[in-house]
Design an enzyme around this catalytic site. Structure first.
Site, PDB file in Angstrom:
ATOM      1  CE1 TYR A  29       0.257   2.183   4.060  1.00 54.72           C
ATOM      2  CE2 TYR A  29       0.844  -0.087   4.530  1.00 54.72           C
ATOM      3  CZ  TYR A  29       0.838   1.240   4.883  1.00 54.72           C
ATOM      4  OH  TYR A  29       1.413   1.629   6.049  1.00 54.72           O
ATOM      5  CB  ALA A 143      12.500  -5.269  -1.699  1.00 58.42           C
ATOM      6  CD  GLU A 199       0.331   2.022  14.571  1.00 62.11           C
ATOM      7  OE1 GLU A 199      -0.177   1.247  15.397  1.00 62.11           O
ATOM      8  OE2 GLU A 199       0.093   3.240  14.535  1.00 62.11           O
TER       9      GLU A 199
HETATM   10  N1  LIG Z   1       5.807 -14.049  -5.649  1.00 63.38           N
HETATM   11  C1  LIG Z   1       6.606 -14.729  -4.868  1.00 63.38           C
HETATM   12  O1  LIG Z   1       7.140 -15.765  -5.249  1.00 63.38           O
HETATM   13  C2  LIG Z   1       6.887 -14.191  -3.501  1.00 63.38           C
HETATM   14  C3  LIG Z   1       7.901 -14.745  -2.737  1.00 63.38           C
HETATM   15  C4  LIG Z   1       8.181 -14.197  -1.482  1.00 63.38           C
HETATM   16  C5  LIG Z   1       7.428 -13.142  -0.998  1.00 63.38           C
HETATM   17  N2  LIG Z   1       6.414 -12.633  -1.759  1.00 63.38           N
HETATM   18  C6  LIG Z   1       5.595 -11.516  -1.240  1.00 63.38           C
HETATM   19  O2  LIG Z   1       6.410 -10.371  -1.052  1.00 63.38           O
HETATM   20  C7  LIG Z   1       5.997  -9.666   0.100  1.00 63.38           C
HETATM   21  C8  LIG Z   1       7.169  -9.290   0.967  1.00 63.38           C
HETATM   22  O3  LIG Z   1       8.227 -10.227   0.925  1.00 63.38           O
HETATM   23  P1  LIG Z   1       8.782 -11.057   2.137  1.00 63.38           P
HETATM   24  O4  LIG Z   1       7.698 -11.647   2.937  1.00 63.38           O
HETATM   25  O5  LIG Z   1       9.792 -11.986   1.570  1.00 63.38           O
HETATM   26  O6  LIG Z   1       9.448 -10.006   3.113  1.00 63.38           O
HETATM   27  P2  LIG Z   1      10.248  -8.610   2.998  1.00 63.38           P
HETATM   28  O7  LIG Z   1       9.293  -7.517   2.673  1.00 63.38           O
HETATM   29  O8  LIG Z   1      11.509  -8.733   2.186  1.00 63.38           O
HETATM   30  O9  LIG Z   1      10.728  -8.512   4.518  1.00 63.38           O
HETATM   31  C9  LIG Z   1       9.824  -8.549   5.560  1.00 63.38           C
HETATM   32  C10 LIG Z   1      10.633  -8.511   6.842  1.00 63.38           C
HETATM   33  O10 LIG Z   1      11.243  -7.233   6.953  1.00 63.38           O
HETATM   34  C11 LIG Z   1      10.917  -6.666   8.212  1.00 63.38           C
HETATM   35  N3  LIG Z   1      10.740  -5.232   8.017  1.00 63.38           N
HETATM   36  C12 LIG Z   1       9.735  -4.576   7.366  1.00 63.38           C
HETATM   37  N4  LIG Z   1       9.949  -3.260   7.362  1.00 63.38           N
HETATM   38  C13 LIG Z   1      11.118  -3.056   8.018  1.00 63.38           C
HETATM   39  C14 LIG Z   1      11.869  -1.908   8.367  1.00 63.38           C
HETATM   40  N5  LIG Z   1      11.475  -0.668   8.035  1.00 63.38           N
HETATM   41  N6  LIG Z   1      13.037  -2.079   9.058  1.00 63.38           N
HETATM   42  C15 LIG Z   1      13.448  -3.303   9.416  1.00 63.38           C
HETATM   43  N7  LIG Z   1      12.783  -4.438   9.119  1.00 63.38           N
HETATM   44  C16 LIG Z   1      11.624  -4.314   8.429  1.00 63.38           C
HETATM   45  C17 LIG Z   1       9.655  -7.345   8.662  1.00 63.38           C
HETATM   46  O11 LIG Z   1       9.648  -7.453  10.071  1.00 63.38           O
HETATM   47  P3  LIG Z   1       8.423  -6.837  10.943  1.00 63.38           P
HETATM   48  O12 LIG Z   1       7.159  -7.509  10.475  1.00 63.38           O
HETATM   49  O13 LIG Z   1       8.806  -7.185  12.336  1.00 63.38           O
HETATM   50  O14 LIG Z   1       8.422  -5.359  10.668  1.00 63.38           O
HETATM   51  C18 LIG Z   1       9.783  -8.740   8.047  1.00 63.38           C
HETATM   52  O15 LIG Z   1      10.481  -9.615   8.901  1.00 63.38           O
HETATM   53  C19 LIG Z   1       5.022 -10.547   0.863  1.00 63.38           C
HETATM   54  O16 LIG Z   1       3.778  -9.929   0.791  1.00 63.38           O
HETATM   55  C20 LIG Z   1       5.060 -11.881   0.133  1.00 63.38           C
HETATM   56  O17 LIG Z   1       3.772 -12.458   0.047  1.00 63.38           O
HETATM   57  C21 LIG Z   1       6.134 -13.129  -2.999  1.00 63.38           C
END
Ligand SMILES: NC(=O)c1ccc[n+]([C@@H]2O[C@H](COP(=O)([O-])OP(=O)(O)OC[C@H]3O[C@@H](n4cnc5c(N)ncnc54)[C@H](OP(=O)(O)O)[C@@H]3O)[C@@H](O)[C@H]2O)c1
Length: 248
Positions: A29, A143, A199
């Site tokens: 978002y 990312a 949050e």
């Molecule tokens: N299409 C595909 O094959 C595929 C594969 C993987 C993922 N995805 C999608 O991509 C999206 C995100 O990817 P991902 O789940 O791999 O994770 P990501 O966005 O790379 O990382 C999430 C992690 O980063 C932390 N985080 C978030 N903001 C932060 C900040 N400002 N400072 C420090 N840490 C921070 C979060 O912890 P907190 O929650 O504690 O903040 C969480 O542990 C998801 O919605 C997922 O469904 C798609």
């Protein structure tokens, strides 16, 4: 959207969390708009299962040995079933995820193609030029280096947000390493997903629109490329459409 509630009402009256995912979905978002992306699991590729998967929660089925069960279905047939979901008004737009160049071309060259994929959700850099040339938006997942769940990620792999170069740029811009990582993708012309259950970090991540990296910063960040994949999804390696065997 008030991040305090972290949810948004869907057309059917249900509420969906923002900054969290259900088993099939992911969301992104900005302050201006919401864009919900539902993923079609590889266990729901039979064309007659595509619409039911979209309409319900879809678990990741496993056999009695705990091995993930997947289908082997022609990707073009799945795409045609997704086109029907768009025609039925269930999806505003449709795209693909983790497709390599060969798989994207297969869809684009499908003789009956009605709608082109509007995005390809991946994390690799070499696909970017190809996607741009075909007018397909590249969406970067993971990312921030993923949630490092042990199911998907080798716990000995480097922690992206602790990278010294990223941290030095964060210090220079007085922003967090996470914001530098997100801004880098935006400036490459990539839509970027950022997931958080916190949050304060959800609020912080929206600041990605408030600053700019210099071209020198961008070159430094380009130099960090290690051709490393956090989530190799090795449980799918025997699938005939496993996308990560090709170079890109
Ligand atoms: N299409 C595909 O094959 C595929 C594969 C993987 C993922 N995805 C999608 O991509 C999206 C995100 O990817 P991902 O789940 O791999 O994770 P990501 O966005 O790379 O990382 C999430 C992690 O980063 C932390 N985080 C978030 N903001 C932060 C900040 N400002 N400072 C420090 N840490 C921070 C979060 O912890 P907190 O929650 O504690 O903040 C969480 O542990 C998801 O919605 C997922 O469904 C798609």
């Amino acid at each position: 959207m008030d991040p305090k509630y972290q949810r948004v009402e869907l057309n059917d009256g249900h509420f969906m969390s923002v900054g969290q995912t259900n088993k099939t979905g992911s969301c992104f978002y900005s302050t201006q708009f919401f864009n919900f992306t539902l993923q079609l699991w590889c266990t729901f590729h039979q064309p007659e299962l595509v619409q039911p998967a979209l309409e319900s929660e879809t678990p990741l089925p496993k056999d009695e040995n705990g091995k993930v069960m997947f289908d082997t279905v022609d990707l073009c047939a799945i795409w045609e079933a997704m086109e029907k979901c768009k025609d039925a008004g269930l999806a505003k737009s449709i795209g693909v995820s983790s497709f390599n160049r060969r798989q994207l071309e297969m869809i684009l060259n499908n003789p009956g193609l009605k709608y082109k994929p509007i995005y390809n959700q991946v994390r690799q850099s070499k696909l970017l030029d190809f996607c741009k040339s075909k007018d397909i938006v590249l969406v970067a997942h993971s990312a921030l280096g993923t949630q490092r769940h042990k199911l998907w990620v080798d716990q000995n792999s480097p922690v992206l947000l602790e990278d010294p170069v990223l941290c030095a740029l964060a210090k220079k811009h007085k922003r967090s390493p996470a914001l530098i990582a997100l801004r880098y993708q935006l400036q490459r012309g990539v839509v970027v997903l950022a997931k958080s259950y916190n949050e304060q970090r959800i609020r912080e991540n929206v600041q990605v629109f408030e600053f700019q990296l210099t071209s020198e910063d961008m070159k430094v960040l380009d130099g960090l490329n290690r051709n490393f994949r956090y989530a190799v999804m090795d449980f799918l390696v025997d699938h005939p459409d496993y996308p990560f065997s090709d170079e890109y």
